[in-house]
Design an enzyme around this catalytic site. Sequence first.
Site, short mmCIF file in Angstrom:
data_model
loop_
_atom_site.label_atom_id
_atom_site.label_comp_id
_atom_site.label_asym_id
_atom_site.label_seq_id
_atom_site.Cartn_x
_atom_site.Cartn_y
_atom_site.Cartn_z
N GLY A 24 -15.09 0.07 -7.36
CA GLY A 24 -15.66 0.93 -8.39
C GLY A 24 -14.65 1.83 -9.05
N CYS B 97 -0.19 -12.17 -7.61
CA CYS B 97 1.11 -12.68 -7.21
C CYS B 97 2.14 -11.55 -7.21
CB CYS B 97 1.56 -13.79 -8.17
SG CYS B 97 0.35 -15.11 -8.38
#
Length: 650
Positions: free
Chosen positions: A386, A2
């Site tokens: 990653g 958000c």
Amino acid sequence: MCGIAGLLTTGRVEEATVRAMADALAHRGPDGSGVWRDEAAGIGFGHRRLSIVDLSEAGQQPFHSRCGRYVLTFNGEIYNHALLRRELEALEAIEWRGHSDTETLIEAIARWGLEGALQRCSGMFALGLWDRETRQLSLARDRVGEKPLFYGWTGDKLLFASSLASIRAVPGFVAESDPDITALYLRFNYVPAPFSIHRGIYKVMPGTIVTLDARTIAAPPVLPPAVPSRAPGLACSRYWSLAEVVRAGKRAPEHDPDRALAELERTLSTAVAQQTMADVPIGAFLSGGVDSSLIVALMQRAIGSRVRTFTIGFAEPEHDEAPHAAAIARHLGTEHHQHYVTADESVDVIAAMPSIYDEPFADSSQIATHILSRVTRRHVTVALSGDGGDELFGGYNRYTMTSRIFDRLSLVPASGRRGLGRLLGAVSADMLDRLGGLPFVPALPMLGNKVHKVARAMRSGGELAEIYAAFTEEWHAGVPIAHPARLALPAAEPIDGLSREEQMMYWDILSYLPDDIMTKVDRASMAVSLEVRAPMLDRDVIACAWATPLSLKIRDGQSKWLMRQLLYRHVPRALIERPKAGFGVPLGRWLRGPLRPWAEALLAPAALAQVEGLDARAVRTRWEQHQRGTHDWTGALWSVLMLMGWQGRC
């Protein structure tokens, strides 16, 4: 995921102001919005929602605790919130309104306090919390700064938000910058926390809680508070310390490779499984490197079905890792998507960079990251990455180069070392690239750029901090700001017994990781409303990494040795073993070609003169050297180009 915003004021809480702050974050939360105000207390919160967990109205924010004491506006994910719910339910009967992690968090705060709750949480987040009882506002950020949080003062208001654009939306706010902060930016290619590009607006440091009340409005601090610190109306404290994690790992390292490998597999598998929690489609970035390949392999095992994977490629072979990613995707059996980037497409994206990064930011891989995010968002709402593997397990070339080069040159007098550095630096990057692959010359991607960094390090005084700066600071000793005053950055807490490589990893996690890597990923992805999660940055994985001795991270000159052993259980060694290329576009070449007219306009002497203190002559010299091909000044020039683009937008 958000966007959050809010203000505390001694004047009137204008709903239009709070709503304008929230609406400036619409890209971070396109699925809903909310505003809450308490006129008597002078507090207002805004929220923009990207629905990930609990898509119902029960997940709407700002959120109120059942006891009525707390109001929360929250950005992020608490990955272990199901475990926390069970712990809370064992203490008392709770009638939950929904199944969002925000509700879990606010009830955990009501039970254990903010610090106690955050210590129990595993996740990425930034939050604003209002305590009706104490009439205090608390701001907090996750352990390694995956999510942004700015705060500062203007007039009769204390402001906070996920973005500087939200703060600039407040009527009367004057967006000032100064040469001191510009100098910091040009030194690092990002504005390091706790500073922002705007005078008087700061960043909450990772792993930190800042608690404030209305007294600070009358007398705001001139400089950001140190950690920890206390002043009238303001307290700053840590709920998590990287230094403590490092010391704990160094006290009880796991030297046995089999046990270390088992612990890495356990902690990383748990983190990946927790981070697949979502009520929306989820996928993963796959570059074909060690980190992303390992995440995808563990994710495929965790969810028990085909993972959707995404990569981008380039026509220039030295930058194109798409074939490697495709080979790994075929081996793992993922639903793979790839997209080839053209120079014209990148030109369009580059024009948007100053708006996407609402303060100057100049890691050139931001272009590729945004394009990858845009491609990924067409199919999923959440993607695993990653990120963090390099900093935790010794992946950057500078870690292996430092000892390899300087141990061998320790018998060479300093003057000879500096002379050799000057000689290497005088050979153009293009020529060094062409030499790659000849007998006795390593065939490394972007060889010229790497050699020039080594040459800068050799010309340094030999102290580790100077060597580190030579590898990481593009302008190095020549920051083009006239007589910059040096703003003091928070000193890294010293830790005894670290090797040179471990010391650089420690520095990277404190600053480079949050202020460069995670800033790049957050802004690039949230610009298209994509949530990116990084299992490598789970708190238990970080602890595991620091309990892993250097000999199991870098072995026989090979980086990320332990991670590779785990990956080899899922992917053949032959698909993985190749030189590290990095993730970016062929920007240096494009600046001499399709991007040259755009860059020339931004770097015109008259344009450069508009930036206070900027040494236009130094910039123009590097621009002309780059155009002639005698030097590769891509990084240094990109920092100025992003500064100039930002100046024109903001």
